[in-house]
Design a protein around this motif. Structure first.
Motif, PDB file in Angstrom:
ATOM      1  N   LYS A   1       0.767  -1.057   0.120  1.00 25.27           N
ATOM      2  CA  LYS A   1      -0.037  -0.110   0.004  1.00 25.27           C
ATOM      3  C   LYS A   1       0.859   1.453  -0.151  1.00 25.27           C
ATOM      4  CE  LYS A   1      -1.934   1.797   4.045  1.00 25.27           C
ATOM      5  NZ  LYS A   1      -2.639   1.637   4.967  1.00 25.27           N
ATOM      6  N   ALA A   2       0.588   2.408  -0.817  1.00 22.56           N
ATOM      7  CA  ALA A   2       1.064   3.434  -0.856  1.00 22.56           C
ATOM      8  C   ALA A   2       0.085   4.549  -0.737  1.00 22.56           C
ATOM      9  CB  ALA A   2       1.989   3.740  -1.833  1.00 22.56           C
ATOM     10  N   ILE A   3      -0.227   5.483  -0.181  1.00 23.42           N
ATOM     11  CA  ILE A   3      -1.051   6.492  -0.006  1.00 23.42           C
ATOM     12  C   ILE A   3      -0.405   7.896  -0.323  1.00 23.42           C
ATOM     13  CG2 ILE A   3      -2.947   7.949   0.987  1.00 23.42           C
ATOM     14  CD1 ILE A   3      -3.729   5.156   2.165  1.00 23.42           C
ATOM     15  N   ASN A   4      -0.462   8.918  -0.910  1.00 27.44           N
ATOM     16  CA  ASN A   4       0.498   9.880  -1.312  1.00 27.44           C
ATOM     17  C   ASN A   4      -0.072  11.140  -1.679  1.00 27.44           C
ATOM     18  OD1 ASN A   4       2.817  11.037  -1.335  1.00 27.44           O
ATOM     19  ND2 ASN A   4       3.283  10.539  -3.415  1.00 27.44           N
ATOM     20  N   ASP A   5      -0.413  12.248  -0.772  1.00 24.50           N
ATOM     21  CA  ASP A   5      -0.559  13.504  -1.023  1.00 24.50           C
ATOM     22  C   ASP A   5       0.465  14.333  -1.319  1.00 24.50           C
ATOM     23  OD1 ASP A   5      -2.255  15.618  -0.902  1.00 24.50           O
ATOM     24  OD2 ASP A   5      -2.842  15.725   1.190  1.00 24.50           O
ATOM     25  N   LEU A   6       0.910  14.514  -2.405  1.00 23.86           N
ATOM     26  CA  LEU A   6       2.231  15.193  -2.800  1.00 23.86           C
ATOM     27  C   LEU A   6       1.954  16.496  -2.715  1.00 23.86           C
ATOM     28  CD1 LEU A   6       5.057  14.736  -3.404  1.00 23.86           C
ATOM     29  CD2 LEU A   6       4.207  14.586  -5.946  1.00 23.86           C
ATOM     30  N   ARG A   7       1.993  17.359  -1.675  1.00 24.62           N
ATOM     31  CA  ARG A   7       1.966  18.747  -1.466  1.00 24.62           C
ATOM     32  C   ARG A   7       2.611  19.066  -0.298  1.00 24.62           C
ATOM     33  NH1 ARG A   7      -1.968  20.093   2.010  1.00 24.62           N
ATOM     34  NH2 ARG A   7      -3.442  18.368   2.434  1.00 24.62           N
ATOM     35  N   VAL A   8       3.158  20.285  -0.098  1.00 25.85           N
ATOM     36  CA  VAL A   8       3.725  20.847   1.082  1.00 25.85           C
ATOM     37  C   VAL A   8       2.493  20.752   2.149  1.00 25.85           C
ATOM     38  CG1 VAL A   8       4.512  22.790   2.199  1.00 25.85           C
ATOM     39  CG2 VAL A   8       5.292  22.182  -0.056  1.00 25.85           C
ATOM     40  N   GLY A   9       2.878  20.104   3.303  1.00 24.53           N
ATOM     41  CA  GLY A   9       1.770  19.790   4.358  1.00 24.53           C
ATOM     42  C   GLY A   9       0.969  18.588   4.086  1.00 24.53           C
ATOM     43  N   GLY A  10       1.118  17.988   2.923  1.00 22.24           N
ATOM     44  CA  GLY A  10       0.642  16.673   2.634  1.00 22.24           C
ATOM     45  C   GLY A  10       1.354  15.588   3.295  1.00 22.24           C
TER      46      GLY A  10
END
Length: 142
Positions: free
Chosen positions: A43-52
């Motif tokens: 599993k990989a969950i990624n919110d690719l933003r500063v603060g993510g």
């Protein structure tokens, strides 16, 4: 206490933009983010933003062990630089430098207290080598 960091580097046969995509997009991360062949990344969950935030699960294929690597992004400068802080407060930076059809990916990280620097470097090198093998395979190489 000294503030040392460890570094591993690999070179992949793609542009920085493509290397960035392979490194950051969850559908790719699950295919390479583990240190050895007896492990996988289910599993990989990624919110690719500063603060993510991100969560990457690494697990032994035999089911004997699993853990989540979790953190928050501090800098996201696509496709050149990525920096994040793990939940245990360790810092990690990933730099993508290249021209033409090759990109050098350098990962610099704060070592954990639980393992020797050599063990940690070996683990991160394994992950970097898997990343290189995956990118090469996706690009039609061997």
């Amino acid at each position: 206490m000294e503030n040392k960091q460890l570094t591993v580097t690999t070179t992949v046969p793609v542009t920085p933009k493509k290397a960035w995509s392979y490194y950051t997009e969850a559908e790719h991360v699950i295919n390479w983010n583990f240190a050895s062949e007896d492990w996988h990344c289910p599993k990989a969950i990624n919110d690719l933003r500063v603060g993510g935030d991100f969560i990457i699960t690494m697990a032994a294929k035999d089911g004997s062990m699993t853990f989540d690597m979790e953190g928050t992004y501090d800098k996201v400068d696509s496709p050149e630089h990525l920096a994040y802080t793990l939940t245990d407060k360790r810092k990690v930076a990933v730099d993508f430098k290249g021209g033409g059809s090759e990109t050098e990916v350098t990962i610099t990280f704060d070592p954990a207290d639980k393992q020797s620097d050599e063990q940690q470097t070996h683990g991160w090198e394994g992950i970097a080598n898997n990343f290189k093998a995956y990118v090469t395979k996706m690009e039609g190489g061997k």
